[in-house]
Design a protein around this motif. Structure first.
Motif, mmCIF file in Angstrom:
data_model
loop_
_atom_site.group_PDB
_atom_site.id
_atom_site.type_symbol
_atom_site.label_atom_id
_atom_site.label_comp_id
_atom_site.label_asym_id
_atom_site.label_seq_id
_atom_site.Cartn_x
_atom_site.Cartn_y
_atom_site.Cartn_z
ATOM 1 N N ARG A 1 0.624 -1.200 0.131
ATOM 2 C CA ARG A 1 0.057 -0.009 -0.054
ATOM 3 C C ARG A 1 0.613 1.300 -0.121
ATOM 4 N NH1 ARG A 1 -2.083 3.964 3.420
ATOM 5 N NH2 ARG A 1 -0.706 3.347 5.246
ATOM 6 N N VAL A 2 1.685 1.234 0.807
ATOM 7 C CA VAL A 2 2.810 2.359 1.057
ATOM 8 C C VAL A 2 3.571 2.415 -0.293
ATOM 9 C CG1 VAL A 2 4.656 3.493 2.324
ATOM 10 C CG2 VAL A 2 2.592 2.188 3.541
ATOM 11 N N ALA A 3 4.094 1.590 -0.791
ATOM 12 C CA ALA A 3 5.005 1.803 -1.987
ATOM 13 C C ALA A 3 3.952 2.207 -3.174
ATOM 14 C CB ALA A 3 5.520 0.397 -2.227
ATOM 15 N N TYR A 4 2.729 1.775 -3.328
ATOM 16 C CA TYR A 4 2.023 2.098 -4.182
ATOM 17 C C TYR A 4 1.641 3.726 -4.161
ATOM 18 C CZ TYR A 4 -2.202 3.404 -6.577
ATOM 19 O OH TYR A 4 -3.171 4.271 -7.430
ATOM 20 N N LYS A 5 1.338 3.919 -2.680
ATOM 21 C CA LYS A 5 0.890 5.517 -2.429
ATOM 22 C C LYS A 5 2.237 6.421 -2.873
ATOM 23 C CE LYS A 5 -2.239 6.829 -0.319
ATOM 24 N NZ LYS A 5 -3.630 7.371 -0.547
ATOM 25 N N ARG A 6 3.169 5.832 -2.658
ATOM 26 C CA ARG A 6 4.517 6.818 -2.893
ATOM 27 C C ARG A 6 4.824 7.005 -4.540
ATOM 28 N NH1 ARG A 6 10.029 5.359 -0.568
ATOM 29 N NH2 ARG A 6 10.058 7.449 -0.927
ATOM 30 N N GLY A 7 4.130 6.130 -5.342
ATOM 31 C CA GLY A 7 4.401 6.277 -6.561
ATOM 32 C C GLY A 7 5.464 5.255 -7.324
ATOM 33 N N HIS A 8 5.333 4.162 -6.526
ATOM 34 C CA HIS A 8 6.337 2.912 -7.106
ATOM 35 C C HIS A 8 5.421 1.927 -7.685
ATOM 36 C CE1 HIS A 8 10.136 4.222 -5.422
ATOM 37 N NE2 HIS A 8 9.495 4.210 -4.110
ATOM 38 N N THR A 9 5.860 1.025 -8.884
ATOM 39 C CA THR A 9 5.184 -0.014 -9.302
ATOM 40 C C THR A 9 5.463 -1.314 -8.380
ATOM 41 O OG1 THR A 9 5.340 0.846 -11.510
ATOM 42 C CG2 THR A 9 4.896 -1.468 -11.240
ATOM 43 N N VAL A 10 4.295 -1.796 -8.299
ATOM 44 C CA VAL A 10 4.505 -2.709 -6.747
ATOM 45 C C VAL A 10 3.852 -4.279 -7.496
ATOM 46 C CG1 VAL A 10 3.849 -3.558 -4.553
ATOM 47 C CG2 VAL A 10 4.281 -1.011 -5.280
ATOM 48 N N THR A 11 4.695 -5.257 -7.190
ATOM 49 C CA THR A 11 4.191 -6.533 -7.253
ATOM 50 C C THR A 11 4.029 -7.537 -6.332
ATOM 51 O OG1 THR A 11 4.907 -6.787 -9.759
ATOM 52 C CG2 THR A 11 4.553 -8.768 -8.854
ATOM 53 N N VAL A 12 3.195 -8.166 -5.593
ATOM 54 C CA VAL A 12 3.005 -8.783 -4.579
ATOM 55 C C VAL A 12 2.954 -10.286 -4.955
ATOM 56 C CG1 VAL A 12 1.781 -9.382 -2.539
ATOM 57 C CG2 VAL A 12 1.902 -7.071 -3.260
ATOM 58 N N PHE A 13 3.794 -11.218 -4.451
ATOM 59 C CA PHE A 13 4.193 -12.629 -4.733
ATOM 60 C C PHE A 13 3.593 -13.434 -3.337
ATOM 61 C CE2 PHE A 13 7.499 -11.056 -7.482
ATOM 62 C CZ PHE A 13 6.981 -11.484 -8.797
ATOM 63 N N GLU A 14 2.647 -14.259 -3.408
ATOM 64 C CA GLU A 14 1.937 -14.853 -2.163
ATOM 65 C C GLU A 14 2.049 -16.410 -2.760
ATOM 66 O OE1 GLU A 14 0.706 -16.640 0.782
ATOM 67 O OE2 GLU A 14 1.389 -14.614 0.947
ATOM 68 N N LYS A 15 2.566 -17.172 -2.102
ATOM 69 C CA LYS A 15 2.582 -18.664 -2.310
ATOM 70 C C LYS A 15 1.298 -19.421 -2.135
ATOM 71 C CE LYS A 15 4.796 -20.381 1.809
ATOM 72 N NZ LYS A 15 5.896 -21.127 2.511
ATOM 73 N N SER A 16 0.584 -18.825 -1.199
ATOM 74 C CA SER A 16 -0.917 -19.443 -0.825
ATOM 75 C C SER A 16 -1.788 -18.893 -1.951
ATOM 76 C CB SER A 16 -1.221 -19.150 0.651
ATOM 77 O OG SER A 16 -1.610 -17.973 0.602
ATOM 78 N N ASN A 17 -3.151 -19.157 -1.709
ATOM 79 C CA ASN A 17 -4.247 -18.839 -2.675
ATOM 80 C C ASN A 17 -4.921 -17.648 -1.932
ATOM 81 O OD1 ASN A 17 -5.674 -19.967 -0.642
ATOM 82 N ND2 ASN A 17 -6.653 -21.533 -1.961
ATOM 83 N N ARG A 18 -4.393 -17.065 -1.042
ATOM 84 C CA ARG A 18 -5.325 -16.072 -0.463
ATOM 85 C C ARG A 18 -4.284 -15.034 0.220
ATOM 86 N NH1 ARG A 18 -8.725 -18.096 4.513
ATOM 87 N NH2 ARG A 18 -7.271 -19.503 5.545
ATOM 88 N N LEU A 19 -4.823 -13.779 0.453
ATOM 89 C CA LEU A 19 -4.231 -12.752 1.249
ATOM 90 C C LEU A 19 -4.259 -13.013 2.755
ATOM 91 C CD1 LEU A 19 -4.989 -9.455 -0.771
ATOM 92 C CD2 LEU A 19 -3.085 -11.135 -1.278
ATOM 93 N N GLY A 20 -3.285 -12.186 3.506
ATOM 94 C CA GLY A 20 -3.767 -12.404 5.107
ATOM 95 C C GLY A 20 -2.629 -13.151 5.850
ATOM 96 N N TYR B 1 5.367 -0.309 6.578
ATOM 97 C CA TYR B 1 5.332 1.083 6.389
ATOM 98 C C TYR B 1 6.756 1.706 6.187
ATOM 99 C CZ TYR B 1 3.574 5.745 6.938
ATOM 100 O OH TYR B 1 3.463 6.970 6.732
ATOM 101 N N LYS B 2 7.257 1.287 7.365
ATOM 102 C CA LYS B 2 8.690 1.896 7.289
ATOM 103 C C LYS B 2 9.500 1.569 6.192
ATOM 104 C CE LYS B 2 12.509 2.960 10.398
ATOM 105 N NZ LYS B 2 13.549 2.349 9.650
ATOM 106 N N ALA B 3 9.518 0.277 5.742
ATOM 107 C CA ALA B 3 10.361 -0.413 4.752
ATOM 108 C C ALA B 3 10.064 0.353 3.296
ATOM 109 C CB ALA B 3 10.284 -1.561 4.673
ATOM 110 N N ALA B 4 8.723 0.398 3.005
ATOM 111 C CA ALA B 4 8.152 0.998 1.828
ATOM 112 C C ALA B 4 8.470 2.372 1.723
ATOM 113 C CB ALA B 4 6.750 0.571 1.600
ATOM 114 N N ASN B 5 8.247 3.146 2.845
ATOM 115 C CA ASN B 5 8.556 4.685 2.784
ATOM 116 C C ASN B 5 9.870 5.219 2.757
ATOM 117 O OD1 ASN B 5 6.844 6.995 2.894
ATOM 118 N ND2 ASN B 5 7.117 7.263 5.142
ATOM 119 N N GLU B 6 10.897 4.123 2.744
ATOM 120 C CA GLU B 6 12.083 4.605 2.695
ATOM 121 C C GLU B 6 12.797 3.945 1.404
ATOM 122 O OE1 GLU B 6 13.963 2.792 6.119
ATOM 123 O OE2 GLU B 6 13.266 4.390 7.486
ATOM 124 N N ILE B 7 12.093 3.347 0.474
ATOM 125 C CA ILE B 7 12.731 3.026 -0.819
ATOM 126 C C ILE B 7 13.085 4.171 -1.916
ATOM 127 C CG2 ILE B 7 12.189 1.838 -3.124
ATOM 128 C CD1 ILE B 7 10.523 -0.036 -1.325
#
Length: 523
Positions: free
Chosen positions: A284-303, A517-523
């Motif tokens: 969320r934070v990386a996107y809000k900052r303007g980055h292009t984001v891809t999320v990889f999840e090995k299971s079939n759902r978020l959370g 939040y912190k990691a994404a805000n510092e990229i």
């Protein structure tokens, strides 16, 4: 004095109320009026009279035992509150004045909830008096002074949504001024329904505004709102412990001047591995900052772990934390489920955030010929039977024990420390303890397990060094979690760990959100 006894004295007014003299009451009333005058002079538009505290104590049949003009009849018990209202109106005639009307409600078992304030029938009568005296608005709320703030600000699953609305509707029916309702009105949709039905004129949001202070602006813009979990961990527990007020889901809360999302100076392709709360917040934070984001999840759902944390009794509301991202991220972030990225894939990004989580740790003691299952597997749906002994009385162990007990199983908890569920909210613990008692859950505290053999747990009581033996059909490993390890030796791009895998100790929800939040805000 024990900590528990001190807390009860501190929060339950019945234990330390002393009768104020008429001169003291007059002085307090005059001070309140002067505060209102100064507020008006400073440009403040409205003031709330908190009708709980002193005023609620005087109004209350349960707390007020005076025999003068401020005690006895309803007219006498409410006299001071009306005098305070009049003093404010005289001192600050242009100020809009709201009265928070605390109502002593009735629990399902017939016991009273709250002491300060008025029982519902009297509260309705007092509302008429306030209306006649020129009050501009009434907020109907739960009465305080119970010894447990969970009675006033109930945690998830403790009471129904919109639980004080019935009393609000009765007050609204007899007054001409606007009436507000408050109390587990979690969603904007629920608030809109109340307004449409005409059962209240205004919705009072409390905890929700800690989770998302921009509710009104987001409604106007049609944006997603992060909804409060009613977990009480960052807010109510902090109030009771005199700590800094916060929200587990809001990394900015209380520090908005120094912690905020900063637009990036260079757009980067960011990969996030893992879609638990840490990874989702980073996305969320990386996107809000303007980055292009891809999320990889090995299971079939978020959370991630939230999906099992929501299984025990009263905990399903915790899923709101994930549902927010399910609404916000699609169309903005590329989410790839059932996908464990290769090293070559990750090295094709400009930055990688690793949110790979944790796992149920192995038992540290010798185990031979015994039926041992993990708490995570049980909460994921694995069926067990017979007498269950849960090893570990931390939050996960206690919740797993309560879950099994509610399924009708015989349950015991073994904990090496002296307290079960020490990390749980003080407003939730009474509910859990009541459930344990109802289902006869046995608790072995100060008990260290030395070995497990043939489904018998051999342990020692650390207080008196006596031996303890507990036979079981199912032994549940709930001794804690251990971070997952990622081989980052072949990563050729910058990377950051967040959430459970980012430190020596695994993270709670607040830590997961804040590290993401912190990691994404510092990229």
């Amino acid at each position: 004095m024990t900590k528990g006894a001190y807390a009860k004295l501190h929060h339950d007014m019945q234990h330390f109320v002393t009768e104020a003299s008429v001169d003291q009451l007059t002085a307090i009333k005059n001070s309140i009026a002067q505060c209102a005058r100064k507020a008006q002079k400073a440009g403040i538009d409205a003031i709330e009279i908190h009708g709980d505290r002193l005023l609620g104590s005087l109004c209350s049949k349960l707390l007020n035992h005076r025999t003068d003009n401020y005690g006895g009849s309803l007219e006498n018990r409410t006299r001071y509150a009306l005098e305070v209202l009049q003093a404010i109106k005289e001192a600050a005639p242009s100020m809009m004045v709201e009265y928070k009307l605390p109502i002593i409600t009735v629990n399902p078992d017939g016991s009273l909830r709250g002491k300060g304030g008025l029982l519902e029938d009297e509260a309705v009568e007092f509302a008429k008096m306030l209306d006649a005296a020129g009050i501009d608005m009434i907020q109907v709320a739960q009465a305080n002074h119970t010894g447990n703030m969970g009675d006033t600000i109930p945690p998830m699953g403790a009471v129904p949504y919109n639980w004080t609305l019935g009393a609000c509707e009765k007050v609204k029916a007899v007054v001409s001024c606007p009436v507000a309702t408050v109390g587990r009105v979690v969603s904007v949709e629920a608030g809109e329904k109340i307004l449409e039905d005409g059962t209240a004129d205004i919705i009072g949001y409390g905890r929700s505004l800690l989770t998302d202070p921009d509710i009104a602006n987001k409604v106007e813009k049609g944006e997603c709102i992060r909804e409060c979990l009613n977990c009480n961990k960052g807010c109510v527990d902090a109030i009771q412990s005199r700590r800094y007020l916060s929200c587990v889901l809001n990394a900015e809360n209380g520090d908005e001047e120094t912690i905020f999302i900063q637009p990036c100076t260079e757009t980067k392709n960011v990969a996030i591995v893992g879609a638990g709360l840490a990874g989702l917040e980073a996305a969320r934070v990386a996107y809000k900052r303007g980055h292009t984001v891809t999320v990889f999840e090995k299971s079939n759902r978020l959370g991630g772990q939230i999906n099992i944390a929501s299984v025990p009794p009263r905990k399903d509301e915790i899923l709101r934390s994930v549902q927010y991202y399910e609404k916000f991220l699609p169309g903005k972030v590329d989410i790839q489920l059932n996908h464990e990225p290769t090293m070559d894939e990750l090295n094709g990004f400009d930055h990688v955030i690793l949110a790979i989580g944790a796992h149920n740790m192995d038992l540290p003691m010798p185990v031979e010929n015994s039926n041992v299952v993990s708490s995570w597997d049980i909460l994921n749906g694995q069926e067990v039977s017979g007498k269950c002994v849960v090893l570990g009385g931390g939050l996960v162990g206690a919740e797993t024990a309560e879950y099994l007990a509610n399924k009708g199983l015989e349950v015991s908890i073994v904990e090496m420390m002296d307290k079960i569920a020490a990390q749980e909210s003080e407003t939730v613990l009474p509910l859990m303890e009541a459930d344990f008692e109802k289902h006869n859950v046995q608790k072995f505290v100060n008990t260290r397990v030395s070995e497990i053999k043939d489904n018998v747990i051999y342990a020692v009581n650390t207080k008196d060094e006596t031996n303890v033996e507990i036979a079981a059909d199912t032994i549940v490993n709930a001794l804690g979690s251990k971070k997952n390890v990622f081989d980052d030796s072949k990563l050729t791009v910058p990377f950051t760990y967040v959430g459970d895998c980012s430190g020596e100790r695994t993270a709670d929800i607040a830590s997961a959100i804040r590290t993401g939040y912190k990691a994404a805000n510092e990229i």
